[in-house]
Write an enzyme that holds these catalytic residues in place. Structure first.
Site, PDB file in Angstrom:
ATOM      1  CG  HIS A  23      -2.057  -1.005   1.050  1.00  0.00           C
ATOM      2  ND1 HIS A  23      -3.390  -0.673   1.157  1.00  0.00           N
ATOM      3  CD2 HIS A  23      -2.034  -2.327   0.754  1.00  0.00           C
ATOM      4  CE1 HIS A  23      -4.136  -1.753   0.959  1.00  0.00           C
ATOM      5  NE2 HIS A  23      -3.329  -2.777   0.721  1.00  0.00           N
ATOM      6  CG  ASP A 116      -4.693   2.508   1.913  1.00  0.00           C
ATOM      7  OD1 ASP A 116      -5.791   1.988   1.668  1.00  0.00           O
ATOM      8  OD2 ASP A 116      -3.604   1.948   1.739  1.00  0.00           O
ATOM      9  CB  THR A 138      -4.045   0.350  -2.492  1.00  0.00           C
ATOM     10  OG1 THR A 138      -4.905  -0.181  -1.519  1.00  0.00           O
ATOM     11  CG2 THR A 138      -3.356   1.568  -1.965  1.00  0.00           C
ATOM     12  CG  HIS A 355       1.540 -12.414  -4.657  1.00  0.00           C
ATOM     13  ND1 HIS A 355       2.342 -11.620  -5.444  1.00  0.00           N
ATOM     14  CD2 HIS A 355       1.151 -11.617  -3.627  1.00  0.00           C
ATOM     15  CE1 HIS A 355       2.435 -10.406  -4.909  1.00  0.00           C
ATOM     16  NE2 HIS A 355       1.722 -10.384  -3.810  1.00  0.00           N
ATOM     17  CB  SER A 360       3.030  -8.120  -8.432  1.00  0.00           C
ATOM     18  OG  SER A 360       3.896  -7.962  -7.332  1.00  0.00           O
ATOM     19  CD  GLU A 363       5.144  -2.995  -9.215  1.00  0.00           C
ATOM     20  OE1 GLU A 363       5.822  -4.040  -9.115  1.00  0.00           O
ATOM     21  OE2 GLU A 363       4.957  -2.226  -8.239  1.00  0.00           O
TER      22      GLU A 363
HETATM   23  C1  UDX Z   1      -0.490  -6.447  -0.544  1.00  0.00           C
HETATM   24  C2  UDX Z   1      -1.489  -7.555  -0.871  1.00  0.00           C
HETATM   25  O1  UDX Z   1      -0.992  -8.806  -0.518  1.00  0.00           O
HETATM   26  C3  UDX Z   1      -1.876  -7.474  -2.332  1.00  0.00           C
HETATM   27  O2  UDX Z   1      -2.727  -8.540  -2.673  1.00  0.00           O
HETATM   28  C4  UDX Z   1      -2.575  -6.159  -2.532  1.00  0.00           C
HETATM   29  O3  UDX Z   1      -3.023  -6.038  -3.862  1.00  0.00           O
HETATM   30  C5  UDX Z   1      -1.649  -5.022  -2.151  1.00  0.00           C
HETATM   31  O4  UDX Z   1      -1.148  -5.196  -0.827  1.00  0.00           O
HETATM   32  P1  UDX Z   1       1.844  -7.496  -1.588  1.00  0.00           P
HETATM   33  O5  UDX Z   1       1.419  -8.853  -1.273  1.00  0.00           O
HETATM   34  O6  UDX Z   1       3.106  -7.032  -1.033  1.00  0.00           O
HETATM   35  O7  UDX Z   1       0.700  -6.404  -1.305  1.00  0.00           O
HETATM   36  O8  UDX Z   1       1.938  -7.521  -3.206  1.00  0.00           O
HETATM   37  P2  UDX Z   1       1.975  -6.411  -4.308  1.00  0.00           P
HETATM   38  O9  UDX Z   1       0.695  -5.661  -4.400  1.00  0.00           O
HETATM   39  O10 UDX Z   1       2.376  -7.088  -5.547  1.00  0.00           O
HETATM   40  O11 UDX Z   1       3.081  -5.385  -3.840  1.00  0.00           O
HETATM   41  C6  UDX Z   1       4.414  -5.745  -3.687  1.00  0.00           C
HETATM   42  C7  UDX Z   1       5.260  -4.544  -4.003  1.00  0.00           C
HETATM   43  O12 UDX Z   1       6.580  -4.800  -3.563  1.00  0.00           O
HETATM   44  C8  UDX Z   1       5.333  -4.232  -5.477  1.00  0.00           C
HETATM   45  O13 UDX Z   1       5.275  -2.841  -5.688  1.00  0.00           O
HETATM   46  C9  UDX Z   1       6.689  -4.759  -5.901  1.00  0.00           C
HETATM   47  O14 UDX Z   1       7.299  -4.025  -6.937  1.00  0.00           O
HETATM   48  C10 UDX Z   1       7.486  -4.638  -4.637  1.00  0.00           C
HETATM   49  N1  UDX Z   1       8.525  -5.676  -4.543  1.00  0.00           N
HETATM   50  C11 UDX Z   1       8.184  -6.979  -4.386  1.00  0.00           C
HETATM   51  C12 UDX Z   1       9.830  -5.292  -4.614  1.00  0.00           C
HETATM   52  O15 UDX Z   1      10.150  -4.114  -4.783  1.00  0.00           O
HETATM   53  N2  UDX Z   1      10.775  -6.263  -4.500  1.00  0.00           N
HETATM   54  C13 UDX Z   1      10.492  -7.561  -4.335  1.00  0.00           C
HETATM   55  O16 UDX Z   1      11.432  -8.356  -4.228  1.00  0.00           O
HETATM   56  C14 UDX Z   1       9.149  -7.946  -4.275  1.00  0.00           C
END
Ligand code: UDX
Length: 461
Positions: A23, A116, A138, A355, A360, A363
């Site tokens: 977030h 948020d 988000t 996941h 992700s 991106e």
């Molecule tokens: C959480 C929830 O799990 C997700 O489902 C929701 O949509 C947003 O909040 P998260 O699980 O961390 O997020 O996944 P994601 O939304 O993909 O965000 C991860 C972020 O970390 C991305 O911006 C990605 O670029 C970053 N990241 C991830 C890194 O910079 N390095 C890494 O090694 C892994």
């Protein structure tokens, strides 16, 4: 903490993310866009996040500053999610109010709180203080719309596995229970989190703006439907232009990372591999895979015989089979965190096993990287469904009867994306969405215009 200094207009936004990495990232990136439009931005971070991300508060050509509020725990473990959320609401409201006052006294009055939508109490603070309140979504609009319909009674839960689910405002294809966000599909799994995602909508009608981290062409029908209810604008993808344009990749922007990215290890390793040959694997910042799932994943990756770059967070590392890194050193690199945007923008990456967290997903979509979705929970199943069946930029792995994605299934999906006819189609779609994402945030694009409209309204305010 000051990140640099740049000229600014009179408009000043206080940006409050929910304190988890997934977030923080989009709200920080949106803050940078606002800054480029001349808006002064102050981030309101919880003490815990402020301290945890300190190492990444790089000074750069940016004027964004970070201030702190309290969630009532400040790093101490909360007894339960419920208690954390209740205390955050109470102490967070008080300390957010105090922060606005502090900024006013120091000659930096705040015009708008961008919060948020997971912390709707921030809108009450904005209203009490006579400020503009802008909710930031988000997650995808499709997902938000599912939550909204649970809130408004448009979708009754629980739903049964046999039902084809039609959600008001969501265009076809219909969803099945396995495509719903997990909090809705399995409402008994995390009742406190179901409450968070549904309660976002309790006061949303009072928000002056509702900003969605998506772009119009990506979710056209549902965005238009939501815009009939709220002052909704799409402002995404919140990805720095330098990545969208695949330029200036050596010019690293500052971030707020709770983890330490192994940047040079990853980028040097990627540089050694042919274009499109690497499978990048990451399950984001929160998901925890079961031991058996981890084992199947290692098996699947090995059997594809592809190069792989796998992010296994330090807390998950013990789940890797012994000697895995040594045994697969010729083919793979395992790191505890990477600079994901840089990795996805690297030409060596041919596929992203993800996941399907919304960041992700967005991106990968915006950088034209085909996906294999292995959703774990929360909004991820719905995102995976859209990746495969709506945007056509990847495939979703099918779990077996026990919910396990087997090694054979991982291998099948990676091969489908990396090789053959279907892979070509997926890559074509990925390129199409990449261009559309770039267009949306490029000068005069739909999201860019919406951001301009928002900024203009603040300047008038
Ligand atoms: C959480 C929830 O799990 C997700 O489902 C929701 O949509 C947003 O909040 P998260 O699980 O961390 O997020 O996944 P994601 O939304 O993909 O965000 C991860 C972020 O970390 C991305 O911006 C990605 O670029 C970053 N990241 C991830 C890194 O910079 N390095 C890494 O090694 C892994």
């Amino acid at each position: 903490m000051e990140y640099g200094n740049k000229p600014h207009t009179n408009a000043h936004c206080l940006v409050l993310p929910f304190p988890i990495q997934g977030h923080i990232n989009p709200m920080l990136q949106f803050s940078k866009r606002l800054e480029h439009k001349g808006v002064r931005v102050t981030l309101a971070l919880t003490h815990f996040i402020f301290n945890k991300t300190k190492h990444s508060h790089q000074s750069s050509a940016s004027s964004i500053t970070a201030e702190t509020i309290s969630d009532g725990y400040d790093g101490e473990e909360a007894p339960s999610i419920e208690e954390y959320l209740t205390r955050f609401r109470c102490i967070g409201s008080e300390t957010l109010t105090a922060l606005v006052e502090k900024l006013r006294r120091s000659g930096q009055p705040v015009d708008c709180i961008i919060y948020d939508s997971f912390v709707p109490w921030a809108l009450d603070v904005a209203k009490e203080l006579g400020l503009v309140g802008a909710a930031f979504l988000t997650q995808s609009c499709a997902v938000c719309n599912v939550y909204y319909n649970v809130f408004s009674g448009g979708l009754e839960i629980p739903v049964t596995a046999a039902e084809e689910i039609r959600v008001p405002g969501l265009p076809p294809p219909p969803l099945w229970v396995a495509d719903l966000p997990s909090f809705v599909g399995v409402p008994e799994s995390y009742p406190a989190l179901l409450d968070v995602v549904v309660s976002q909508f309790a006061n949303l009608g009072e928000a002056d703006w509702v900003l969605g981290n998506t772009f119009h062409k990506l979710e056209e029908e549902v965005v238009d439907w939501m815009a009939n209810i709220w002052p909704m604008r799409t402002i995404g993808p919140t990805i720095p232009s330098m990545y969208l344009d695949k330029r200036l990749l050596n010019d690293r922007e500052y971030g707020l990372s709770m983890f330490n990215p192994k940047t040079s290890d990853c980028m040097n390793w990627l540089d050694q591999h042919p274009n499109g040959s690497v499978v990048y694997v990451s399950f984001g910042s929160v998901a925890e895979l079961g031991l058996k799932q981890m084992e199947e994943l290692t098996l699947g990756l090995k059997n594809t015989n592809c190069y792989f770059l796998w992010v296994v967070r330090a807390t998950e590392e013990a789940k890797l089979p012994k000697n895995f890194a040594a045994e697969t050193a010729e083919k793979g690199l395992v790191v505890s965190w990477c600079p994901q945007l840089e990795v996805l923008a690297h030409p060596g990456v041919g596929c992203f096993v993800t996941h399907c967290g919304w960041n992700s997903t967005l991106e990968a979509l915006s950088l034209g990287v085909p996906m294999v979705g292995i959703p774990q929970w929360t909004d991820q199943p719905t995102n995976a469904k859209y990746v495969m069946d709506v945007w056509g930029t990847g495939v979703r792995a099918r779990p077996d009867g026990d919910g396990l994605v087997t090694g054979a299934e991982v291998e099948r999906c990676v091969r489908e994306v990396m090789e053959g006819e279907r892979g070509n189609e997926i890559r074509k779609n990925a390129m199409k969405w990449r261009e559309l994402a770039k267009e949306a945030v490029g000068e005069g694009g739909s999201s860019d215009k919406n951001i301009d409209e928002f900024v203009t309204s603040l300047i008038r305010f």
